[in-house]
Design a protein around this motif. Sequence first.
Motif, mmCIF file in Angstrom:
data_model
loop_
_atom_site.group_PDB
_atom_site.id
_atom_site.type_symbol
_atom_site.label_atom_id
_atom_site.label_comp_id
_atom_site.label_asym_id
_atom_site.label_seq_id
_atom_site.Cartn_x
_atom_site.Cartn_y
_atom_site.Cartn_z
ATOM 1 N N ALA A 47 0.621 4.367 5.920
ATOM 2 C CA ALA A 47 -0.437 3.570 5.299
ATOM 3 C C ALA A 47 -0.856 2.429 6.223
ATOM 4 O O ALA A 47 -2.045 2.104 6.330
ATOM 5 C CB ALA A 47 0.040 3.027 3.947
ATOM 6 N N SER A 54 0.806 -1.229 0.000
ATOM 7 C CA SER A 54 0.000 0.000 0.000
ATOM 8 C C SER A 54 0.832 1.268 0.000
ATOM 9 O O SER A 54 0.542 2.224 -0.733
ATOM 10 C CB SER A 54 -0.931 0.002 1.222
ATOM 11 O OG SER A 54 -1.710 -1.168 1.260
ATOM 12 N N GLY A 55 1.870 1.295 0.835
ATOM 13 C CA GLY A 55 2.628 2.530 1.016
ATOM 14 C C GLY A 55 3.428 2.976 -0.185
ATOM 15 O O GLY A 55 3.914 4.120 -0.219
ATOM 16 N N THR A 91 2.064 13.567 0.861
ATOM 17 C CA THR A 91 3.396 13.090 0.477
ATOM 18 C C THR A 91 3.993 13.966 -0.612
ATOM 19 O O THR A 91 5.186 14.308 -0.584
ATOM 20 C CB THR A 91 3.316 11.630 -0.023
ATOM 21 O OG1 THR A 91 2.784 10.807 1.021
ATOM 22 C CG2 THR A 91 4.688 11.119 -0.422
ATOM 23 N N LEU A 141 -5.508 6.644 0.482
ATOM 24 C CA LEU A 141 -4.203 6.710 -0.177
ATOM 25 C C LEU A 141 -4.041 8.012 -0.946
ATOM 26 O O LEU A 141 -2.929 8.547 -1.051
ATOM 27 C CB LEU A 141 -4.029 5.526 -1.136
ATOM 28 C CG LEU A 141 -3.538 4.213 -0.540
ATOM 29 C CD1 LEU A 141 -3.409 3.155 -1.627
ATOM 30 C CD2 LEU A 141 -2.204 4.399 0.172
ATOM 31 N N THR A 195 10.078 6.857 1.900
ATOM 32 C CA THR A 195 9.353 5.661 1.471
ATOM 33 C C THR A 195 8.986 4.806 2.671
ATOM 34 O O THR A 195 7.855 4.313 2.788
ATOM 35 C CB THR A 195 10.198 4.841 0.481
ATOM 36 O OG1 THR A 195 10.528 5.642 -0.653
ATOM 37 C CG2 THR A 195 9.443 3.605 0.015
ATOM 38 N N ALA A 230 6.124 6.514 4.491
ATOM 39 C CA ALA A 230 4.846 6.348 3.796
ATOM 40 C C ALA A 230 4.266 4.953 4.030
ATOM 41 O O ALA A 230 3.046 4.789 4.199
ATOM 42 C CB ALA A 230 5.037 6.592 2.295
ATOM 43 N N MET A 231 5.124 3.948 4.048
ATOM 44 C CA MET A 231 4.663 2.586 4.324
ATOM 45 C C MET A 231 4.078 2.499 5.735
ATOM 46 O O MET A 231 3.038 1.861 5.962
ATOM 47 C CB MET A 231 5.825 1.613 4.179
ATOM 48 C CG MET A 231 6.465 1.560 2.805
ATOM 49 S SD MET A 231 5.514 0.678 1.584
ATOM 50 C CE MET A 231 5.750 -1.015 2.110
#
Length: 641
Positions: A304, A229-230, A342, A335, A297, A300-301
């Motif tokens: 999520a 997802s992330g 993001t 998202l 990154t 973000a993971m």
Amino acid sequence: MFNFLQRIGKSLMFPIATLPAAALLLRFGQEDLLGIPFLSAAGAGIIDNLGIIFAIGIAFGLAHDSNGGAALAGAIAYLVLTSAIVTINESINMGVFAGILSGIVGGLLYNKYYNVKFPTWLAFFGGRRFVPIVTAATMTVLAGILGYAWPPVQEGIDTAGNWILNAGMFGVGAYGFLNRLLLPTGLHHVINTVVWFDFGTFTDANGDVIRGEINRFLKGDPTAGPFLSGFFPIMMFGLPAACLAMYATAKKERKAVVGGLLFSIAFTSFLTGITEPIEFSFMFLSPVLYVVHALLTGVAMMVAFALDIRHGFGFSAGAIDYVLNFGLAENPLMLLVVGAFTGVIYFAIFYLLIIKLDLKTPGREDEDEDEEGMAAGSTAHGTDETDVKAYQTIAALGGTDNIVAVDYCTTRLRLTVKDADRVNEKELKRSGARGLMKVNKTNVQVVIGTAVEFLADAMKQRIASGNPPLDQAIDFNAATSAEEQPIAKEILPEDFVMPIEGEIIPLSEVPDEVFAQGMMGPGFAVVPTGNTVHSPIDGKVVSIFPTKHAIGLITDTGVEVLIHFGLDTVHLKGQGFDLLVEDGQLVQRGDALLRVDIGYVRANAPSIITPIIFTNLTDQKLDVLKTGNQRQGTTSIIKIQ
């Protein structure tokens, strides 16, 4: 070992490339879309047989000559292994690892035995026919060993997988960070394969056990997706925003040049999730940005995961997969919110770091490093741009004698060379490359973009034929048959006149290495003061470039002459040039070919220096008889014998 793992990573791209087809078929056939079980079954035919697909793809990828015999060896290895091992322990299911191991064994055995020779009475079984035989024997032995050795190995893998799957935000964050951090080496494919195709299990409605994050997500596992997802906010929003930041911080005079490039790679990332062209555009120029990108990154993971977002992809986290798998996802709209934040964060951080640290991202290079604008001009000298790039790339890599093997993955060339120090990074960028990574003394990677396959194929053809001179890419011969060309190629001093008024300078003084090093052929250059280019020879017009900046001629003695007005003038798209002849037209010395708006070209191109190149001289010697300022029509400029 590092080189070997890189080769495995490259080979994994062959089977992974089947996933978009599988995902499309599987999704379109499900009830929430078209509701056609036939399509879902077709997609499942790929997903459910990834083991043998990996075996075939990896063996094929490892084969030194990419021969189908290696693919057959990989398939045989897989069939022997999976059929024999269950007779020892029927509970063993190696999944995709059986395919990876079989592909490696099949590929390595092919490379070792593809040319083995036997006595005459056994000759039929020699060469490539022996590879399946030795592969079957080898895998039979391995199956016997793994029948007892694999259960504890699989238990260890499952334990590690369960720990990572149950590690919550830390687990997905660490995976996201390592995924990007390993990308420059190509080893991210290795960890991706384990996570995507082995971690976690799910039993579907038919009682089949499904392994791997991607497979489980596509088959409806409600727990799958956290490790996928992330990536959507990063690939759809973050990296495109980074491109916007690089454009905003580019030098004013360079914005027009880098803008098209940055938009193209940003849109590619957003739509398809292919990010390497962006990442390699700043990875080595500004490593600090890449570390920040890897950290973001991971963040973000984790975000999520914390928001309980579950989404997945069949190939990569772009808009296509986002829309396609929307119906399988949980909280997919969140998202987009995460992606918007993001994008803002990426733009702000990249913009501030680039400005504060004066990072040399695209469009901010120092003048002596400013290669991007000249790359397109250097690759536009021929009618076949890919062939020209292949010629220039081979030259920048140190020539055919320095290149041992050419391979590629999604966006980059993977090369084995004799000496990496002979590779010229500046020349590679002039030919259109976006980055270079020297893995060690004999292995380099060159980032090209999504057209890398075509370049690699063109390079292999040129290397096989000794990388013939670039004039073959211009294809003068297509306009003039062999019967029309006399054997002797010569130009006497009185048969060649000055094509335009100006100063004659040596070719070595041209500020374009392709010309200066004679890659196109020998010749001289003119710093023009006149505004009309005239034919220097009696002959025929055989090549007019669409942008009018270059004209190819051939003499009645078979000498090919290329007049290239200015440098990087291909970007003018014909503006400032008034063509006075047609392709195929016969001309005499002094006939007007091209009228030029000198003021416009001088203001909008890097240089008006005009190379005059003789593109098909092999054994003949070129003597430049005059230098300095010369009037148009002056004779005794050169002699070729």
